[in-house]
Enzyme design. Structure first.
Site, short mmCIF file in Angstrom:
data_model
loop_
_atom_site.label_atom_id
_atom_site.label_comp_id
_atom_site.label_asym_id
_atom_site.label_seq_id
_atom_site.Cartn_x
_atom_site.Cartn_y
_atom_site.Cartn_z
N SER A 1 -5.90 -10.33 -5.87
CA SER A 1 -7.09 -10.10 -5.03
C SER A 1 -6.71 -9.34 -3.75
CB SER A 1 -7.80 -11.41 -4.72
OG SER A 1 -7.06 -12.21 -3.84
N MET B 1 5.79 -13.23 -6.37
CA MET B 1 6.45 -14.53 -6.28
C MET B 1 7.91 -14.48 -6.74
SD MET B 1 4.07 -15.77 -4.78
CE MET B 1 3.41 -17.40 -4.55
N ARG B 2 8.61 -13.46 -6.31
CA ARG B 2 10.05 -13.36 -6.57
C ARG B 2 10.76 -13.17 -5.25
NH1 ARG B 2 12.56 -14.56 -10.92
NH2 ARG B 2 14.16 -13.02 -10.54
N ASN C 1 4.59 -8.22 3.96
CA ASN C 1 4.13 -9.31 3.10
C ASN C 1 2.91 -9.97 3.75
OD1 ASN C 1 4.31 -11.37 1.01
ND2 ASN C 1 5.17 -12.74 2.57
N HIS D 1 1.16 -13.82 3.94
CA HIS D 1 1.44 -15.23 3.63
C HIS D 1 0.26 -16.07 4.12
CE1 HIS D 1 3.97 -18.72 2.82
NE2 HIS D 1 3.55 -19.23 3.98
C1 GAR Z 1 -2.23 -14.97 -1.54
O1 GAR Z 1 -2.84 -16.10 -0.95
C2 GAR Z 1 -0.97 -14.59 -0.80
O2 GAR Z 1 -1.08 -14.77 0.59
C3 GAR Z 1 0.02 -15.57 -1.38
O3 GAR Z 1 -0.27 -15.59 -2.75
C4 GAR Z 1 -1.66 -15.33 -2.92
C5 GAR Z 1 -1.81 -14.17 -3.89
O4 GAR Z 1 -3.16 -13.99 -4.23
N1 GAR Z 1 1.37 -15.16 -1.12
C6 GAR Z 1 2.35 -16.01 -0.86
O5 GAR Z 1 2.20 -17.23 -0.86
C7 GAR Z 1 3.69 -15.38 -0.56
N2 GAR Z 1 4.57 -16.31 0.09
P1 GAR Z 1 -3.63 -12.63 -4.87
O6 GAR Z 1 -2.73 -12.39 -6.08
O7 GAR Z 1 -5.05 -12.88 -5.27
O8 GAR Z 1 -3.49 -11.55 -3.84
#
Ligand code: GAR
Length: 216
Positions: A15, A92-93, A109, A111
């Site tokens: 998203s 997520m790597r 990034n 977060h």
């Molecule tokens: C998002 O909330 C992003 O901030 C988080 O994963 C989700 C991905 O959603 N990222 C982390 O936690 C990184 N440490 P998306 O695939 O819908 O963008």
């Protein structure tokens, strides 16, 4: 000025990639998404890229004997598409120091917490467990320590009584979708400077903290 060529790395839903694609579809947006790369072939985000006619690639991490081999292949894929700047969007790597150093100050990034609070996994659940009244998201340059690096901007959202992990995550996600395109815009416009390990943003002043719901 030519649009900044951006590669987006993701692992899932995408998203945030969508928010970047939507922003970049506007004629005056100063960045262009030139490739989306996932370590998972089934990441729904890849279809979002394809629908926007952006090349979508899969680089299955299991096909590589170690993290650095994977990261070198990732780097080659980015180079192939002429990428100048990389956005992690739910990737997520863990990236190796080799990759992080190679892309230093050209790698950001997002977060879902107000860093440095609640690094790592399930930051929304961590926020609820801690009982904070405000949480949000952070866009930051990537350094070798997990979820650390110079902060470009943050968006705050309230934590509401009765929130669970999903309601809070959804509220933060909405803020993410505004914050990430804004951060990338500021960078592509050349308004973001790293001074020491802090960021100065020309012309944004105190609105470096966004409140959501509310204005930008
Ligand atoms: C998002 O909330 C992003 O901030 C988080 O994963 C989700 C991905 O959603 N990222 C982390 O936690 C990184 N440490 P998306 O695939 O819908 O963008």
């Amino acid at each position: 000025m030519a649009a900044l060529k951006v590669g987006v790395l993701l692992s899932g839903r995408g998203s945030n990639l969508q928010a970047l694609l939507d922003a970049a579809a506007a004629a005056r947006y100063p960045a262009k998404i030139v490739v989306a790369i996932s370590n998972r072939a089934d990441a729904p985000g890849l279809d979002r890229a394809r629908r926007a006619l952006v090349p979508a690639e899969t680089l299955p991490h299991r096909a590589f004997h170690d993290r650095e081999a994977f990261d070198r292949a990732l780097d080659a894929a980015l180079a192939k598409h002429g990428v100048e700047f990389v956005c992690l969007a739910g990737f997520m790597r863990l990236l190796t120091p080799w990759f992080v150093d190679r892309w230093r100050d050209r790698l950001i990034n997002i977060h879902p917490s107000l860093l440095p609070a609640f690094k790592g996994l399930e930051p929304q659940a961590q926020a609820l467990a801690a009982g904070v009244r405000v949480s949000g998201c952070t866009v930051h340059f990537v350094r070798n320590d997990v979820d650390s690096g110079p902060i470009i901007l943050q968006a705050a959202v309230p934590v509401i009584d009765g929130d669970n992990r999903d309601t809070l995550a959804a509220r933060i996600l909405e803020a993410e979708h505004r914050a990430y395109p804004l951060a990338l815009r500021l960078i592509a416009e050349g308004r973001v400077r790293i001074e020491g390990e802090r960021v100065a943003v020309a012309g944004i002043g105190a609105s470096g903290i966004l409140m959501s719901p509310g204005g930008r």
